[in-house]
Design a protein around this motif. Sequence first.
Motif, mmCIF file in Angstrom:
data_model
loop_
_atom_site.group_PDB
_atom_site.id
_atom_site.type_symbol
_atom_site.label_atom_id
_atom_site.label_comp_id
_atom_site.label_asym_id
_atom_site.label_seq_id
_atom_site.Cartn_x
_atom_site.Cartn_y
_atom_site.Cartn_z
ATOM 1 N N THR A 184 0.812 -1.220 0.000
ATOM 2 C CA THR A 184 0.000 0.000 0.000
ATOM 3 C C THR A 184 0.842 1.266 0.000
ATOM 4 O O THR A 184 0.342 2.345 -0.322
ATOM 5 C CB THR A 184 -0.924 0.013 1.229
ATOM 6 O OG1 THR A 184 -0.142 -0.222 2.405
ATOM 7 C CG2 THR A 184 -1.987 -1.078 1.117
ATOM 8 N N PHE A 238 0.665 3.503 -3.084
ATOM 9 C CA PHE A 238 -0.536 4.237 -3.479
ATOM 10 C C PHE A 238 -0.840 5.358 -2.493
ATOM 11 O O PHE A 238 -0.345 5.371 -1.360
ATOM 12 C CB PHE A 238 -1.732 3.258 -3.549
ATOM 13 C CG PHE A 238 -1.505 2.101 -4.481
ATOM 14 C CD1 PHE A 238 -1.623 2.271 -5.850
ATOM 15 C CD2 PHE A 238 -1.159 0.856 -3.986
ATOM 16 C CE1 PHE A 238 -1.412 1.200 -6.709
ATOM 17 C CE2 PHE A 238 -0.943 -0.212 -4.826
ATOM 18 C CZ PHE A 238 -1.064 -0.034 -6.202
ATOM 19 N N GLU A 279 -6.492 5.773 -1.297
ATOM 20 C CA GLU A 279 -6.825 4.601 -2.103
ATOM 21 C C GLU A 279 -6.253 3.302 -1.533
ATOM 22 O O GLU A 279 -6.372 2.243 -2.135
ATOM 23 C CB GLU A 279 -6.308 4.782 -3.536
ATOM 24 C CG GLU A 279 -7.011 5.916 -4.283
ATOM 25 C CD GLU A 279 -6.592 5.977 -5.743
ATOM 26 O OE1 GLU A 279 -5.438 5.611 -6.048
ATOM 27 O OE2 GLU A 279 -7.422 6.361 -6.572
ATOM 28 N N ALA A 280 -5.624 3.406 -0.364
ATOM 29 C CA ALA A 280 -4.983 2.222 0.219
ATOM 30 C C ALA A 280 -5.996 1.114 0.503
ATOM 31 O O ALA A 280 -5.745 -0.062 0.237
ATOM 32 C CB ALA A 280 -4.247 2.615 1.496
ATOM 33 N N THR A 321 -8.878 0.605 -0.904
ATOM 34 C CA THR A 321 -9.340 0.030 -2.174
ATOM 35 C C THR A 321 -8.317 -0.952 -2.726
ATOM 36 O O THR A 321 -8.667 -2.027 -3.211
ATOM 37 C CB THR A 321 -9.594 1.154 -3.203
ATOM 38 O OG1 THR A 321 -10.542 2.066 -2.676
ATOM 39 C CG2 THR A 321 -10.118 0.570 -4.509
ATOM 40 N N ALA A 322 -7.039 -0.574 -2.621
ATOM 41 C CA ALA A 322 -5.978 -1.456 -3.103
ATOM 42 C C ALA A 322 -5.969 -2.767 -2.327
ATOM 43 O O ALA A 322 -5.760 -3.856 -2.897
ATOM 44 C CB ALA A 322 -4.618 -0.765 -2.973
ATOM 45 N N PHE A 355 -8.687 -4.978 -3.593
ATOM 46 C CA PHE A 355 -8.322 -5.560 -4.877
ATOM 47 C C PHE A 355 -7.385 -6.761 -4.665
ATOM 48 O O PHE A 355 -7.500 -7.792 -5.330
ATOM 49 C CB PHE A 355 -7.637 -4.523 -5.772
ATOM 50 C CG PHE A 355 -8.576 -3.471 -6.301
ATOM 51 C CD1 PHE A 355 -9.954 -3.676 -6.312
ATOM 52 C CD2 PHE A 355 -8.099 -2.260 -6.798
ATOM 53 C CE1 PHE A 355 -10.820 -2.712 -6.801
ATOM 54 C CE2 PHE A 355 -8.950 -1.299 -7.291
ATOM 55 C CZ PHE A 355 -10.314 -1.510 -7.289
ATOM 56 N N HIS A 356 -6.448 -6.602 -3.730
ATOM 57 C CA HIS A 356 -5.510 -7.686 -3.434
ATOM 58 C C HIS A 356 -6.257 -8.916 -2.902
ATOM 59 O O HIS A 356 -5.958 -10.064 -3.274
ATOM 60 C CB HIS A 356 -4.463 -7.202 -2.424
ATOM 61 C CG HIS A 356 -3.554 -8.290 -1.926
ATOM 62 N ND1 HIS A 356 -3.781 -8.974 -0.746
ATOM 63 C CD2 HIS A 356 -2.432 -8.828 -2.453
ATOM 64 C CE1 HIS A 356 -2.828 -9.871 -0.574
ATOM 65 N NE2 HIS A 356 -1.983 -9.799 -1.602
ATOM 66 N N LEU A 406 -6.220 2.796 -10.226
ATOM 67 C CA LEU A 406 -5.685 3.380 -9.007
ATOM 68 C C LEU A 406 -4.639 4.427 -9.382
ATOM 69 O O LEU A 406 -4.124 4.442 -10.505
ATOM 70 C CB LEU A 406 -5.033 2.310 -8.115
ATOM 71 C CG LEU A 406 -5.962 1.315 -7.413
ATOM 72 C CD1 LEU A 406 -5.130 0.203 -6.776
ATOM 73 C CD2 LEU A 406 -6.800 2.013 -6.355
ATOM 74 N N TYR A 453 -4.685 -1.113 -13.674
ATOM 75 C CA TYR A 453 -3.934 -2.249 -13.150
ATOM 76 C C TYR A 453 -4.631 -3.569 -13.544
ATOM 77 O O TYR A 453 -5.847 -3.691 -13.453
ATOM 78 C CB TYR A 453 -3.849 -2.195 -11.613
ATOM 79 C CG TYR A 453 -2.978 -1.073 -11.105
ATOM 80 C CD1 TYR A 453 -1.664 -1.331 -10.743
ATOM 81 C CD2 TYR A 453 -3.472 0.228 -10.986
ATOM 82 C CE1 TYR A 453 -0.852 -0.301 -10.274
ATOM 83 C CE2 TYR A 453 -2.669 1.254 -10.518
ATOM 84 C CZ TYR A 453 -1.360 0.983 -10.160
ATOM 85 O OH TYR A 453 -0.555 1.992 -9.704
ATOM 86 N N LEU A 474 -4.624 -7.441 -12.296
ATOM 87 C CA LEU A 474 -4.213 -8.254 -11.165
ATOM 88 C C LEU A 474 -4.460 -9.734 -11.481
ATOM 89 O O LEU A 474 -5.560 -10.114 -11.895
ATOM 90 C CB LEU A 474 -4.986 -7.874 -9.890
ATOM 91 C CG LEU A 474 -4.659 -6.482 -9.304
ATOM 92 C CD1 LEU A 474 -5.571 -5.427 -9.933
ATOM 93 C CD2 LEU A 474 -4.843 -6.496 -7.796
ATOM 94 N N VAL A 483 0.849 -7.823 -10.407
ATOM 95 C CA VAL A 483 0.160 -6.596 -10.820
ATOM 96 C C VAL A 483 0.939 -5.957 -11.961
ATOM 97 O O VAL A 483 2.152 -5.752 -11.862
ATOM 98 C CB VAL A 483 0.042 -5.593 -9.650
ATOM 99 C CG1 VAL A 483 -0.718 -4.346 -10.099
ATOM 100 C CG2 VAL A 483 -0.652 -6.245 -8.467
#
Length: 617
Positions: free
Chosen positions: A78, A81, A85-86, A88-89, A92-93, A106, A117, A119, A134
């Motif tokens: 994180t 970013f 947006e951390a 959200t990231a 996504f992970h 992002l 991105y 993933l 990614v």
Amino acid sequence: MPRTNIDNLLKIQKSISAMEGLVSSGIRDSVENCKAILNAINETACVIDSSGGLIHINEALEKASGRSAAWCAGRPFTLLFEESEAQTAISFHSRAMSRESFAAGLTLKGSAALRQYGLFPLLDARGQALAVCVIAREVGAKDELETAVSKRTCELMDINQKLLEELSERKSSESEQLVFLTHYDPVTGLFNRTHFIDLLNARLARPGNGTGALLLLDIDQFKFISDSYGHGMGDEFLRRVAKLLQFNTRYLLSRVLKEEKDSLLISRLSGDEFAVFLPASGMVEAVEAAEYIRSAIECFYQPEMHCHMTASIGIALFPEHGRSVSELLTRADAAMYRAKDQGRNRFHLYSPEEREIEQMHMRLKWKENILAALKDDRFAPWYQPIMGLADNSVTHYEVLARMTDYDGSIVLPGPFIDIAERFGLVGAISRAIFTKAFNLQAALQKEGRPMRLCLNVSGKELGDREFLYFLRSSIFEKGLDPANLVFEITETASIHDLDKAMSFIAALKATGCHVALDDFGIGFTSFLYLREMQVDYIKIAGSFIKALDQNLNDQLFVKAITEVARGMGIKTIGEFVETDGILEHLRKFGVDYAQGYLIGRPAPAIIHPGVSFPADR
């Protein structure tokens, strides 16, 4: 769009395909391969472990973030970013770790440009996500090529996800099917032999397990159904019998024996043979149960088959007749065969005084010896010379089966060949012997010293299409001259099923092989049949040869056979030639070949092919 951007887009697509290759090819845990791929592209990319720590960032991401790969290794991903947006990231992970491939937007920390991105989960051999790869690029003006690449990327990700789901479902289905086949008979759904024995072993090993009875049931004349109505109807009949047994034995357990239905053990052991173990049963209960089941099967009418079926049942009591599954099965089997011998459609309780048990033990012991010898490759061909009486030369050898015992001693066919036929193992023995003989034939042929080998075919193999295919394919694959192969069929076997014998002979002769009728004279084959079978050789039964120099009737018989055979263009061979007097009579009657200890004993090798004996032999 600049050419460099086009190249980058193509590299992104190539890298995505390469990553999918890692997933689909089974090299799912090779992160180092991922690093090599990611370093080769211009777009920013990284690999994140399952807990969110960075494993690797590529050179492009090092430049964009101002951080080195070494510094980033192990730190939370994180940090790349913006804080807003951390979260959200992280989501996504998590999605990627649940084996989902997708695209998302992002913003990289320190950059105002939005990045798209891709993933991708990296999976191990069991399909579990180990890490996330990614790949990112800046979102700007998109031309047609860029749009096509993006669309194709999404399609590939969807395909990858579907393939993973399909693979998981298939593995689950195959695993369930494998478990079923491991424990159950595929035709009837009953326990198979192996699982039944395992369960019964566990049942008998319980402390204080009391008494019990093993019922071994065989459908009388079941072969009639398969031959008359086809194997499909035969399987359907077995399924109905299985249901009948389940229904009636459950009734017996709950109403008569007062036992739980879960304690029922019933199996299809093989073919048309079933086994039922009744707990808490003595002689009275076992006999009543056997008669109840026998009567139920007898009354079980099949309208589409237009026949009534019956069963023979053998009973062995635990622990009176045996304390192990092996003992109970052996003794119930002996009792079942006694029921068949007494007329079928009845049950028989094993009695220790019966001699059949000893014979059964011996047969089973020999069966295990044969199976072990096949597994250990301890069957081998031995060769006995056959001499031509016209010039005293040996150009024929009969191939004889020999088995090496555990102690290294050589076992003649007498003790094991009947057991092999009884248990359907004679075909496996023949294949082992023939294959080695064919290899020798090929070697002699290559050396320019071809020999004519005579190989014995049992009555069980006459109608075996797979065995015929084995012979033909072996001759073709090894490049053998079929004219140097003679297949011997006993007269008694050919008379027993003349149509199969004639069909088998015709197929061999069409291949170019020769055929001999062995033990001729003891089966009273008419010369009409002899002509129709179109054999090339007659081996006169040894019982007419052993005393040929002393018995006038034998002399008349051998002379008559020889003259008729000569008129039909058939060569004759005299077996069991052990004295010079017998050999002289064979010459006088015009017999073509002689075989016996006087000519040569069987040996494990052909030492001097083509040898000639002195004229006085």
